[in-house]
Design a protein around this motif. Structure first.
Motif, PDB file in Angstrom:
ATOM      1  N   SER A  79       1.111  -1.669  -0.185  1.00  0.00           N
ATOM      2  CA  SER A  79       0.145   0.208  -0.219  1.00  0.00           C
ATOM      3  C   SER A  79       0.964   1.437   0.240  1.00  0.00           C
ATOM      4  CB  SER A  79      -1.518   0.185   1.497  1.00  0.00           C
ATOM      5  OG  SER A  79      -1.774  -1.027   1.532  1.00  0.00           O
ATOM      6  N   LYS A  80       1.907   0.914   0.940  1.00  0.00           N
ATOM      7  CA  LYS A  80       3.166   2.481   0.610  1.00  0.00           C
ATOM      8  C   LYS A  80       3.657   1.861  -0.849  1.00  0.00           C
ATOM      9  CE  LYS A  80       3.948   2.461   5.896  1.00  0.00           C
ATOM     10  NZ  LYS A  80       5.187   2.515   6.675  1.00  0.00           N
ATOM     11  N   ALA A  81       4.119   2.472  -1.386  1.00  0.00           N
ATOM     12  CA  ALA A  81       4.573   1.250  -2.483  1.00  0.00           C
ATOM     13  C   ALA A  81       3.996   2.461  -3.363  1.00  0.00           C
ATOM     14  CB  ALA A  81       5.056   0.241  -2.793  1.00  0.00           C
ATOM     15  N   ILE A  82       2.596   1.923  -3.780  1.00  0.00           N
ATOM     16  CA  ILE A  82       1.510   2.610  -5.012  1.00  0.00           C
ATOM     17  C   ILE A  82       1.311   3.607  -4.310  1.00  0.00           C
ATOM     18  CG2 ILE A  82      -1.563   1.822  -5.317  1.00  0.00           C
ATOM     19  CD1 ILE A  82      -0.637  -0.650  -4.309  1.00  0.00           C
ATOM     20  N   GLU A  83       1.243   3.895  -2.958  1.00  0.00           N
ATOM     21  CA  GLU A  83       0.814   5.587  -2.881  1.00  0.00           C
ATOM     22  C   GLU A  83       1.808   6.128  -3.326  1.00  0.00           C
ATOM     23  OE1 GLU A  83       0.541   8.481   1.256  1.00  0.00           O
ATOM     24  OE2 GLU A  83       0.095   6.932   1.366  1.00  0.00           O
ATOM     25  N   SER A  84       3.043   5.839  -3.212  1.00  0.00           N
ATOM     26  CA  SER A  84       4.013   6.526  -3.702  1.00  0.00           C
ATOM     27  C   SER A  84       4.278   6.687  -4.956  1.00  0.00           C
ATOM     28  CB  SER A  84       5.869   5.288  -3.155  1.00  0.00           C
ATOM     29  OG  SER A  84       7.152   6.235  -4.182  1.00  0.00           O
TER      30      SER A  84
END
Length: 502
Positions: free
Chosen positions: A13-18
């Motif tokens: 989820s954090k990677a997708i947000e980035s």
């Protein structure tokens, strides 16, 4: 304490947000490719998990979702119904466990019991030297829907490299397939003295693997490591595709940092040994590495590769993206060699057709309606008595930019020269090419910052990134003596990749 699943999903989820935060600005870059697969933002390298699952093509790729530089590897994900129009999906794998904490490295995917299984290499750095201080294991993740993956609790499913003359740490890139009642996988490897080789394993259930043999290994100038192996049958022969690192240049060949090619032969499934012929390149250009294939519902063998190379300067990095995939290519054999052709589905992208017939060229000549920066161009040339002739693409008179594609009849060479192609690396690559009844057939796929040249119906292919100015859109035909453009067809190509929506 977080469950393994929640820990993995949190990192995804954090990677997708980035990636989502950067996607819009990346799309404004004038080098941004229109019909080639790339990331929504940041870094991409090897194709992974290329597979046909529940009526759709799934393509995963090595992805660093926080930077346009290589870093801890995730698996990005994109899918298509027709290998032409692509839809970005959420990131599939993140380095979240002790066994893969420094990267989910390359691997493959296969359907079993209606589920999609991804087999990949978990990488851990054990020191500062990335060549010597590492531990690599083989891992499995499973998906019920082809989108959301959970790592199996039995990981790693292959924990240690086998005994013998096999390097204990460089041990990666599993490509898995099924034959009869068994699953098999090949792994890239090297000997303890740093000669490339491929290992063969078998399993009944994808979880418990047995080492069979060193399937094939380097003899002579075949490099210190064989990465990204792929084994499949084509027209009655077994084909081992691999990417040897460290081959020395020989004449006009092997001038890239690393190579990508194949050997043909016959795999003995009882002994695990592949008897094979000599190594052949799959692409003679600058930017082609780590190809992976899949068989589709029509029985076609489709290949996609990373359209970059480790030593490439990648000017797009300053715009927060890096790397792309080649167009999908259908493999077949002709006179004992593999030929690769653009898949016919790409015709769906065609717009604004311009055609010429029986055009004489002597010197340099431009043609009305023949220009652009995102197009397909197909031409049949009668060489007549010319000794050198060809095409300049992405030309601009103000900046003197051009990408030069020349046929040299005296040397029987097709020459790709990007010394004046704009930003980025220059250089020349050459492919041995003969004329067919004094004719040369060229099929070009040009995108905003790439070019793929299919020569004589795919007998040879040359691929390169190029980084010209935005207004470098000219196309010029040239010859030192009279040639004839028997047929010339040019189409603009529309956008084929949609943004990530989440």
């Amino acid at each position: 304490m977080k469950t393994l699943r929640n820990q993995h999903q949190e990192k995804i989820s954090k990677a997708i947000e980035s990636v989502l935060n950067e996607q819009e600005s990346v799309d404004q870059n004038h080098w941004r490719l229109q019909y080639h697969v790339s990331t929504p933002a940041f870094w991409m390298n090897d194709p992974n998990g290329f597979s046909f699952y529940k009526g759709e093509y799934h393509l995963f790729y090595q992805h660093h979702p926080y930077s346009p530089e290589w870093g801890p590897m995730y698996w990005g994900h994109i899918k298509s119904k027709d290998l032409t129009y692509w839809e970005h999906l959420p990131i599939a794998l993140a380095p979240s466990e002790e066994y893969d904490r420094d990267g989910c490295f390359s691997g493959s995917a296969i359907e079993k019991d209606g589920k999609l299984y991804a087999m990949y290499t978990g990488n851990v750095w054990t020191g500062d030297n990335y060549d010597t201080d590492l531990r690599q294991v083989q891992c499995l993740a499973v998906s019920e829907d082809g989108v959301h993956f959970n790592k199996v609790p039995q990981n790693p499913v292959i924990d240690l490299a086998p005994e013998g003359d096999i390097h204990p740490y460089h041990f990666r890139d599993p490509k898995v397939w099924k034959k009869d009642d068994y699953y098999y996988c090949v792994l890239g490897s090297r000997t303890k003295d740093h000669e490339g080789q491929v290992l063969l394993y078998c399993s009944r259930d994808l979880l418990n693997w047995e080492f069979m043999n060193v399937m094939a290994k380097s003899q002579g100038n075949l490099g210190f490591m064989w990465e990204c192996p792929d084994l499949f049958s084509l027209d009655g022969q077994d084909v081992l595709v691999m990417s040897p690192q460290g081959m020395k240049s020989e004449g006009d060949l092997y001038h890239n940092l690393h190579q990508a090619g194949y050997v043909k032969g016959k795999l003995d499934y009882k002994t695990g040994l592949l008897q094979h012929e000599d190594f052949q390149l799959l692409d003679y250009g600058f930017d082609f590495y780590a190809p992976q294939t899949a068989e589709d519902e029509h029985g076609r063998r489709i290949m996609i590769a990373w359209m970059a190379m480790w030593e490439s300067s990648m000017p797009e990095q300053k715009h927060n993206w890096a790397g792309a995939m080649t167009i999908p290519r259908e493999l077949s054999t002709k006179q004992g060699n593999i030929i690769s052709k653009p898949i016919p589905e790409l015709k769906q992208l065609r717009q604004h057709h311009v055609q010429y017939k029986n055009i004489t060229v002597n010197g340099e000549q431009e043609l009305a309606g023949i220009s652009g920066d995102c197009y397909e161009l197909e031409v049949e040339i009668n060489a007549k008595a010319a000794s050198q002739f060809g095409i300049k693409v992405r030309t601009d008179n103000d900046t003197h930019q051009e990408t030069l594609l020349t046929y040299d009849r005296l040397e029987s060479l097709f020459i790709f020269n990007r010394d004046k192609s704009g930003e980025g690396d220059g250089g020349i690559r050459k492919a041995p090419v003969g004329l067919n009844d004094n004719h040369l057939h060229l099929h070009l796929f040009v995108d905003k910052s790439s070019i793929e040249v299919f020569i004589n119906e795919g007998e040879k292919v040359m691929t390169s990134g190029i980084y010209p100015a935005d207004n470098a859109k000219g196309i010029c035909f040239f010859a030192d003596q009279e040639i004839e453009l028997i047929t010339l067809n040019k189409w603009n190509l529309s956008k084929g990749v949609s943004p990530l929506i989440f």
